[in-house]
Design a protein around this motif. Structure first.
Motif, PDB file in Angstrom:
ATOM      1  N   ALA A 105      -2.012   8.660  -9.447  1.00 29.30           N
ATOM      2  CA  ALA A 105      -2.306  10.068  -9.709  1.00 29.30           C
ATOM      3  C   ALA A 105      -3.394  10.548  -8.751  1.00 29.30           C
ATOM      4  O   ALA A 105      -4.307   9.801  -8.406  1.00 29.30           O
ATOM      5  CB  ALA A 105      -2.771  10.229 -11.143  1.00 29.30           C
ATOM      6  N   CYS A 106      -3.262  11.782  -8.310  1.00 27.36           N
ATOM      7  CA  CYS A 106      -4.218  12.356  -7.370  1.00 27.36           C
ATOM      8  C   CYS A 106      -5.032  13.439  -8.065  1.00 27.36           C
ATOM      9  O   CYS A 106      -4.532  14.171  -8.916  1.00 27.36           O
ATOM     10  CB  CYS A 106      -3.489  12.975  -6.182  1.00 27.36           C
ATOM     11  SG  CYS A 106      -2.558  11.778  -5.241  1.00 27.36           S
ATOM     12  N   ALA A 107      -6.288  13.529  -7.670  1.00 30.47           N
ATOM     13  CA  ALA A 107      -7.178  14.518  -8.271  1.00 30.47           C
ATOM     14  C   ALA A 107      -6.838  15.937  -7.822  1.00 30.47           C
ATOM     15  O   ALA A 107      -6.941  16.875  -8.590  1.00 30.47           O
ATOM     16  CB  ALA A 107      -8.628  14.197  -7.921  1.00 30.47           C
ATOM     17  N   ASP A 108      -6.440  16.086  -6.558  1.00 28.66           N
ATOM     18  CA  ASP A 108      -6.118  17.418  -6.041  1.00 28.66           C
ATOM     19  C   ASP A 108      -5.179  17.303  -4.847  1.00 28.66           C
ATOM     20  O   ASP A 108      -4.773  16.214  -4.453  1.00 28.66           O
ATOM     21  CB  ASP A 108      -7.392  18.177  -5.668  1.00 28.66           C
ATOM     22  CG  ASP A 108      -8.244  17.436  -4.635  1.00 28.66           C
ATOM     23  OD1 ASP A 108      -7.705  16.603  -3.880  1.00 28.66           O
ATOM     24  OD2 ASP A 108      -9.450  17.695  -4.587  1.00 28.66           O
ATOM     25  N   MET A 152       1.020   6.251   7.834  1.00 29.62           N
ATOM     26  CA  MET A 152       0.461   5.305   8.808  1.00 29.62           C
ATOM     27  C   MET A 152       0.854   3.881   8.443  1.00 29.62           C
ATOM     28  O   MET A 152       1.241   3.092   9.309  1.00 29.62           O
ATOM     29  CB  MET A 152      -1.058   5.445   8.864  1.00 29.62           C
ATOM     30  CG  MET A 152      -1.707   4.486   9.835  1.00 29.62           C
ATOM     31  SD  MET A 152      -1.167   4.708  11.550  1.00 29.62           S
ATOM     32  CE  MET A 152      -2.069   6.163  11.964  1.00 29.62           C
ATOM     33  N   SER A 153       0.782   3.542   7.168  1.00 33.08           N
ATOM     34  CA  SER A 153       1.167   2.197   6.728  1.00 33.08           C
ATOM     35  C   SER A 153       2.643   1.925   7.026  1.00 33.08           C
ATOM     36  O   SER A 153       3.007   0.833   7.462  1.00 33.08           O
ATOM     37  CB  SER A 153       0.907   2.027   5.232  1.00 33.08           C
ATOM     38  OG  SER A 153      -0.458   2.021   4.976  1.00 33.08           O
ATOM     39  N   LEU A 154       3.478   2.937   6.802  1.00 34.56           N
ATOM     40  CA  LEU A 154       4.904   2.790   7.086  1.00 34.56           C
ATOM     41  C   LEU A 154       5.146   2.560   8.575  1.00 34.56           C
ATOM     42  O   LEU A 154       5.910   1.677   8.959  1.00 34.56           O
ATOM     43  CB  LEU A 154       5.668   4.025   6.615  1.00 34.56           C
ATOM     44  CG  LEU A 154       7.171   4.020   6.876  1.00 34.56           C
ATOM     45  CD1 LEU A 154       7.839   2.865   6.141  1.00 34.56           C
ATOM     46  CD2 LEU A 154       7.778   5.347   6.464  1.00 34.56           C
ATOM     47  N   SER A 185      -4.087  13.261   1.815  1.00 38.40           N
ATOM     48  CA  SER A 185      -4.711  12.089   2.426  1.00 38.40           C
ATOM     49  C   SER A 185      -3.907  10.828   2.137  1.00 38.40           C
ATOM     50  O   SER A 185      -3.679   9.998   3.023  1.00 38.40           O
ATOM     51  CB  SER A 185      -6.135  11.930   1.899  1.00 38.40           C
ATOM     52  OG  SER A 185      -6.726  10.766   2.408  1.00 38.40           O
ATOM     53  N   ARG A 186      -3.440  10.687   0.907  1.00 37.60           N
ATOM     54  CA  ARG A 186      -2.642   9.510   0.547  1.00 37.60           C
ATOM     55  C   ARG A 186      -1.286   9.510   1.257  1.00 37.60           C
ATOM     56  O   ARG A 186      -0.795   8.459   1.647  1.00 37.60           O
ATOM     57  CB  ARG A 186      -2.457   9.439  -0.961  1.00 37.60           C
ATOM     58  CG  ARG A 186      -3.726   9.055  -1.658  1.00 37.60           C
ATOM     59  CD  ARG A 186      -3.515   8.819  -3.095  1.00 37.60           C
ATOM     60  NE  ARG A 186      -4.799   8.609  -3.749  1.00 37.60           N
ATOM     61  CZ  ARG A 186      -4.917   8.298  -5.001  1.00 37.60           C
ATOM     62  NH1 ARG A 186      -3.861   8.164  -5.767  1.00 37.60           N
ATOM     63  NH2 ARG A 186      -6.118   8.120  -5.524  1.00 37.60           N
ATOM     64  N   ILE A 187      -0.716  10.704   1.426  1.00 38.41           N
ATOM     65  CA  ILE A 187       0.551  10.796   2.156  1.00 38.41           C
ATOM     66  C   ILE A 187       0.338  10.365   3.609  1.00 38.41           C
ATOM     67  O   ILE A 187       1.142   9.625   4.176  1.00 38.41           O
ATOM     68  CB  ILE A 187       1.130  12.226   2.087  1.00 38.41           C
ATOM     69  CG1 ILE A 187       1.569  12.552   0.664  1.00 38.41           C
ATOM     70  CG2 ILE A 187       2.287  12.404   3.058  1.00 38.41           C
ATOM     71  CD1 ILE A 187       2.711  11.706   0.148  1.00 38.41           C
ATOM     72  N   GLN A 237       0.835  -1.196   0.000  1.00 36.60           N
ATOM     73  CA  GLN A 237       0.000   0.000   0.000  1.00 36.60           C
ATOM     74  C   GLN A 237       0.876   1.256   0.000  1.00 36.60           C
ATOM     75  O   GLN A 237       0.579   2.221  -0.698  1.00 36.60           O
ATOM     76  CB  GLN A 237      -0.918   0.016   1.220  1.00 36.60           C
ATOM     77  CG  GLN A 237      -1.840   1.221   1.259  1.00 36.60           C
ATOM     78  CD  GLN A 237      -2.764   1.200   2.454  1.00 36.60           C
ATOM     79  OE1 GLN A 237      -2.775   0.235   3.229  1.00 36.60           O
ATOM     80  NE2 GLN A 237      -3.532   2.250   2.622  1.00 36.60           N
ATOM     81  N   THR A 238       1.955   1.251   0.746  1.00 38.14           N
ATOM     82  CA  THR A 238       2.853   2.399   0.818  1.00 38.14           C
ATOM     83  C   THR A 238       3.543   2.628  -0.520  1.00 38.14           C
ATOM     84  O   THR A 238       3.780   3.767  -0.919  1.00 38.14           O
ATOM     85  CB  THR A 238       3.916   2.182   1.920  1.00 38.14           C
ATOM     86  OG1 THR A 238       3.237   1.971   3.158  1.00 38.14           O
ATOM     87  CG2 THR A 238       4.825   3.381   2.062  1.00 38.14           C
ATOM     88  N   ALA A 239       3.849   1.554  -1.219  1.00 42.39           N
ATOM     89  CA  ALA A 239       4.602   1.655  -2.467  1.00 42.39           C
ATOM     90  C   ALA A 239       3.754   2.137  -3.644  1.00 42.39           C
ATOM     91  O   ALA A 239       4.301   2.545  -4.662  1.00 42.39           O
ATOM     92  CB  ALA A 239       5.219   0.308  -2.805  1.00 42.39           C
ATOM     93  N   ARG A 240       2.441   2.103  -3.519  1.00 36.14           N
ATOM     94  CA  ARG A 240       1.582   2.516  -4.630  1.00 36.14           C
ATOM     95  C   ARG A 240       1.727   4.018  -4.901  1.00 36.14           C
ATOM     96  O   ARG A 240       1.621   4.828  -4.001  1.00 36.14           O
ATOM     97  CB  ARG A 240       0.125   2.225  -4.311  1.00 36.14           C
ATOM     98  CG  ARG A 240      -0.209   0.777  -4.391  1.00 36.14           C
ATOM     99  CD  ARG A 240      -1.713   0.573  -4.273  1.00 36.14           C
ATOM    100  NE  ARG A 240      -1.928  -0.771  -3.810  1.00 36.14           N
ATOM    101  CZ  ARG A 240      -2.679  -1.101  -2.778  1.00 36.14           C
ATOM    102  NH1 ARG A 240      -3.317  -0.182  -2.107  1.00 36.14           N
ATOM    103  NH2 ARG A 240      -2.811  -2.339  -2.419  1.00 36.14           N
ATOM    104  N   ALA A 241       1.935   4.324  -6.142  1.00 35.54           N
ATOM    105  CA  ALA A 241       2.006   5.725  -6.556  1.00 35.54           C
ATOM    106  C   ALA A 241       0.944   5.947  -7.613  1.00 35.54           C
ATOM    107  O   ALA A 241       1.085   5.510  -8.745  1.00 35.54           O
ATOM    108  CB  ALA A 241       3.386   6.047  -7.089  1.00 35.54           C
TER     109      ALA A 241
END
Length: 101
Positions: free
Chosen positions: A36-39, A52-54, A45-47, A30-34
């Motif tokens: 595209a973000c809408a805004d 948290m996953s890390l 939020s993804r960061i 989950q942490t490794a997924r990169a």
């Protein structure tokens, strides 16, 4: 500590190790997924999710290391004896926290 008790603890630790390894691997994926973000809000939020996953992965890795060390010690004669005072660690304590030394 009896052989049966040690066998029970060893089985519990092996199951816990497999579960933790699976969770840590999932968190790492989950942490490794990169994606595209809408805004910027979604990016933040993804960061936060990645952070948290890390942290969970790091905690899980520490627990995995403790469990692996404990599995190496389970068959030793001094397993279940306190490293500090030399007295037996109670069965309830060992069952609650098998990595207690």
């Amino acid at each position: 500590m009896t052989h049966a008790q040690k066998t029970e603890i060893k089985a519990y630790l092996e199951n816990k190790l497999a579960e933790l390894t699976r969770v840590v691997d999932e968190n790492n994926e989950q942490t490794a997924r990169a994606e595209a973000c809408a805004d910027q809000v979604e990016f933040a939020s993804r960061i936060a999710d990645a952070d948290m996953s890390l942290r969970l992965s790091q905690r899980g890795a520490r627990q995995i290391r403790l469990i692996e060390e404990t599995l190496k010690r389970v068959d030793d004669q001094d397993f279940g004896i306190c490293d500090l005072c030399g007295f037996d660690i109670g069965e309830a304590r060992i069952k609650a926290n098998p990595t207690a030394s």
